[in-house]
Design an enzyme around this catalytic site. Structure first.
Site, PDB file in Angstrom:
ATOM      1  N   TYR A  55      -2.325  -0.220  10.055  1.00 31.34           N
ATOM      2  CA  TYR A  55      -2.513  -0.828   8.731  1.00 31.34           C
ATOM      3  C   TYR A  55      -1.219  -0.727   7.923  1.00 31.34           C
ATOM      4  CZ  TYR A  55      -3.874  -1.135   3.812  1.00 31.34           C
ATOM      5  OH  TYR A  55      -3.920  -1.467   2.478  1.00 31.34           O
ATOM      6  N   SER A  84       0.825  -1.213   0.000  1.00 31.93           N
ATOM      7  CA  SER A  84       0.000   0.000   0.000  1.00 31.93           C
ATOM      8  C   SER A  84       0.859   1.263   0.000  1.00 31.93           C
ATOM      9  CB  SER A  84      -0.876  -0.023   1.254  1.00 31.93           C
ATOM     10  OG  SER A  84      -1.423   1.250   1.489  1.00 31.93           O
TER      11      SER A  84
HETATM   12  N1  LIG Z   1      -8.426  -0.411  -2.637  1.00 27.48           N
HETATM   13  C1  LIG Z   1      -7.362   0.356  -2.381  1.00 27.48           C
HETATM   14  O1  LIG Z   1      -7.369   1.564  -2.623  1.00 27.48           O
HETATM   15  C2  LIG Z   1      -6.101  -0.243  -1.797  1.00 27.48           C
HETATM   16  C3  LIG Z   1      -5.033   0.628  -1.532  1.00 27.48           C
HETATM   17  C4  LIG Z   1      -3.868   0.094  -1.005  1.00 27.48           C
HETATM   18  C5  LIG Z   1      -3.758  -1.270  -0.789  1.00 27.48           C
HETATM   19  N2  LIG Z   1      -4.815  -2.085  -1.050  1.00 27.48           N
HETATM   20  C6  LIG Z   1      -4.647  -3.525  -0.794  1.00 27.48           C
HETATM   21  O2  LIG Z   1      -5.130  -4.249  -1.916  1.00 27.48           O
HETATM   22  C7  LIG Z   1      -5.686  -5.481  -1.479  1.00 27.48           C
HETATM   23  C8  LIG Z   1      -7.112  -5.606  -1.987  1.00 27.48           C
HETATM   24  O3  LIG Z   1      -7.870  -4.524  -1.465  1.00 27.48           O
HETATM   25  P1  LIG Z   1      -9.395  -4.281  -1.820  1.00 27.48           P
HETATM   26  O4  LIG Z   1      -9.588  -2.833  -1.934  1.00 27.48           O
HETATM   27  O5  LIG Z   1      -9.811  -5.170  -2.934  1.00 27.48           O
HETATM   28  O6  LIG Z   1     -10.075  -4.742  -0.435  1.00 27.48           O
HETATM   29  P2  LIG Z   1     -11.304  -5.718  -0.165  1.00 27.48           P
HETATM   30  O7  LIG Z   1     -11.558  -5.673   1.307  1.00 27.48           O
HETATM   31  O8  LIG Z   1     -12.435  -5.411  -1.060  1.00 27.48           O
HETATM   32  O9  LIG Z   1     -10.727  -7.135  -0.550  1.00 27.48           O
HETATM   33  C9  LIG Z   1      -9.986  -7.941   0.346  1.00 27.48           C
HETATM   34  C10 LIG Z   1     -10.654  -9.309   0.398  1.00 27.48           C
HETATM   35  O10 LIG Z   1      -9.880 -10.124   1.271  1.00 27.48           O
HETATM   36  C11 LIG Z   1     -10.759 -10.893   2.057  1.00 27.48           C
HETATM   37  N3  LIG Z   1     -10.081 -11.238   3.312  1.00 27.48           N
HETATM   38  C12 LIG Z   1      -9.787 -10.426   4.365  1.00 27.48           C
HETATM   39  N4  LIG Z   1      -9.159 -11.130   5.326  1.00 27.48           N
HETATM   40  C13 LIG Z   1      -9.031 -12.395   4.842  1.00 27.48           C
HETATM   41  C14 LIG Z   1      -8.479 -13.579   5.377  1.00 27.48           C
HETATM   42  N5  LIG Z   1      -7.908 -13.594   6.581  1.00 27.48           N
HETATM   43  N6  LIG Z   1      -8.525 -14.707   4.626  1.00 27.48           N
HETATM   44  C15 LIG Z   1      -9.111 -14.702   3.398  1.00 27.48           C
HETATM   45  N7  LIG Z   1      -9.670 -13.625   2.857  1.00 27.48           N
HETATM   46  C16 LIG Z   1      -9.626 -12.471   3.568  1.00 27.48           C
HETATM   47  C17 LIG Z   1     -11.965 -10.017   2.290  1.00 27.48           C
HETATM   48  O11 LIG Z   1     -13.139 -10.782   2.596  1.00 27.48           O
HETATM   49  C18 LIG Z   1     -12.083  -9.267   0.973  1.00 27.48           C
HETATM   50  O12 LIG Z   1     -12.981  -9.906   0.088  1.00 27.48           O
HETATM   51  C19 LIG Z   1      -5.571  -5.491   0.035  1.00 27.48           C
HETATM   52  O13 LIG Z   1      -4.391  -6.186   0.371  1.00 27.48           O
HETATM   53  C20 LIG Z   1      -5.442  -4.026   0.386  1.00 27.48           C
HETATM   54  O14 LIG Z   1      -4.769  -3.854   1.610  1.00 27.48           O
HETATM   55  C21 LIG Z   1      -5.990  -1.602  -1.551  1.00 27.48           C
END
Ligand SMILES: NC(=O)c1ccc[n+]([C@@H]2O[C@H](COP(=O)([O-])OP(=O)(O)OC[C@H]3O[C@@H](n4cnc5c(N)ncnc54)[C@H](O)[C@@H]3O)[C@@H](O)[C@H]2O)c1
Length: 323
Positions: A154, A129
């Site tokens: 985080y 991130s």
């Molecule tokens: N969306 C953004 O702007 C953003 C920015 C920086 C980093 N990220 C990173 O990108 C990745 C995806 O983010 P996103 O926006 O799609 O979030 P999201 O919450 O929509 O997707 C994450 C998924 O992981 C699943 N999950 C959580 N804990 C889990 C576990 N212990 N075992 C199995 N599944 C689990 C959740 O149910 C969810 O469906 C994450 O690692 C997030 O930290 C996202």
């Protein structure tokens, strides 16, 4: 190729999985559908994926090593992993810090331990991130910047995951690329993120809170651009002992109030805006140097907010109406 995608029912996971299926890869999607935000949205994303051929779903918690490690022998066909499962959200890490260490630190370690046992694995791409840049002031954020001052737990868990990936590459020769995502938005987005919360409030006639009068800046990145970068990296494995960490952003930092203005236009409604000071978990500006990922795979984000926000708004309105 058979790709294991963790967090497949998530926002980015669903889009990445759809793109992999569209180009003919097989995908094993893994998710435990946490209740951090409405699991109905996760189930709806999953239903889209399950209607496609080539997709298999496993309801597994990535931190559950008893369930995860056997996947290495049960799914020897896996040649790539995209690890996106995580507990996201900077502010919620003040509320439930343990969930972050469980999913993002233990979960990451378990994925690494599973990955190094997979006989045909050629590359693991995982989500980090932009928040790891913390209170850094030098812009744009570059991968060689020091990242020792996270301003949220985080961010600390995402940095911890990067460091664990380093040691596993060194010890076990696991080819890996970590991608530092910058504020991703688009259709099927997250209800805890600003675009959704703003749209919801604008349509309900509720005021929206903008920190520092909306002058904070974010490198908003449209999800289709993110997907192109994830696949571009996935197809170019890192050297086994030299893991990469790359920014993946839009390289255009926008004031949040401008993003809101484009959203107001797309929704045809004016927002009522309340000003508030910036919370301690939030940084002033994010802005990605994307020259490294551009050099690796030709990554070039194509979607300005003037195009991406109306596409988000159109999807949001149909989701609100019941799909
Ligand atoms: N969306 C953004 O702007 C953003 C920015 C920086 C980093 N990220 C990173 O990108 C990745 C995806 O983010 P996103 O926006 O799609 O979030 P999201 O919450 O929509 O997707 C994450 C998924 O992981 C699943 N999950 C959580 N804990 C889990 C576990 N212990 N075992 C199995 N599944 C689990 C959740 O149910 C969810 O469906 C994450 O690692 C997030 O930290 C996202």
């Amino acid at each position: 190729m058979t790709v294991l995608v963790t967090g497949a029912a998530g926002f980015i996971g669903m889009h990445v999985t759809e793109a992999l299926l569209a180009r003919g890869d097989r995908v094993i999607g893994l998710d435990n559908l946490t209740a951090y935000y409405d699991p109905a949205l996760k189930r709806a994303r999953l239903a889209r994926l399950e209607s496609r051929s080539g997709f298999t779903f496993l309801p597994v918690d990535v931190a559950d090593r008893a369930a995860m490690l056997p996947l290495a022998v049960r799914h020897t066909e896996v040649t790539r992993i995209v690890h996106l499962a995580a507990q996201p959200g900077v502010r919620h890490s003040l509320v439930d810090p343990f969930a972050y260490v469980e999913a993002n630190v233990m979960g990451h370690l378990v994925v690494l331990e599973m990955a190094r046992r997979m006989p045909r694995l050629g590359h693991l791409v995982y989500a980090s991130s932009s928040s790891v840049y913390g209170a850094n002031r030098r812009l744009p954020f570059t991968e060689t910047d020091r990242v020792d001052h996270p301003v949220s737990l985080y961010a600390a868990t995402k940095r911890a995951a990067e460091l664990m990936s380093e040691s596993h590459a060194h010890l076990f020769g696991l080819p890996q690329t970590g991608l530092r995502f910058f504020t991703v938005y688009g259709p099927w987005g997250r209800p805890d993120m600003a675009p959704w919360m703003f749209a919801e409030a604008i349509l309900a006639g509720r005021p929206i809170t903008l920190y520092e009068g909306g002058r904070l800046k974010r490198d908003f990145t449209f999800v289709e651009d993110i997907v192109a970068g994830v696949l571009g990296c996935l197809d170019r494995p890192a050297p086994a002992q030299a893991p990469r960490i790359l920014n993946i952003g839009n390289h255009r930092s926008e004031e949040v109030r401008r993003f809101v203005a484009v959203l107001e236009h797309a929704l045809g409604r004016k927002a009522s805006i309340v000003d508030a000071p910036r919370p301690a978990t939030d940084v002033e500006e994010t802005f990605a140097d994307i020259s490294a990922i551009a050099a690796l795979c030709g990554f070039a984000p194509r979607t300005p907010i003037e195009d991406g926000v109306p596409r988000f708004a159109e999807w949001y309105l149909s989701w609100r109406k019941g799909g």
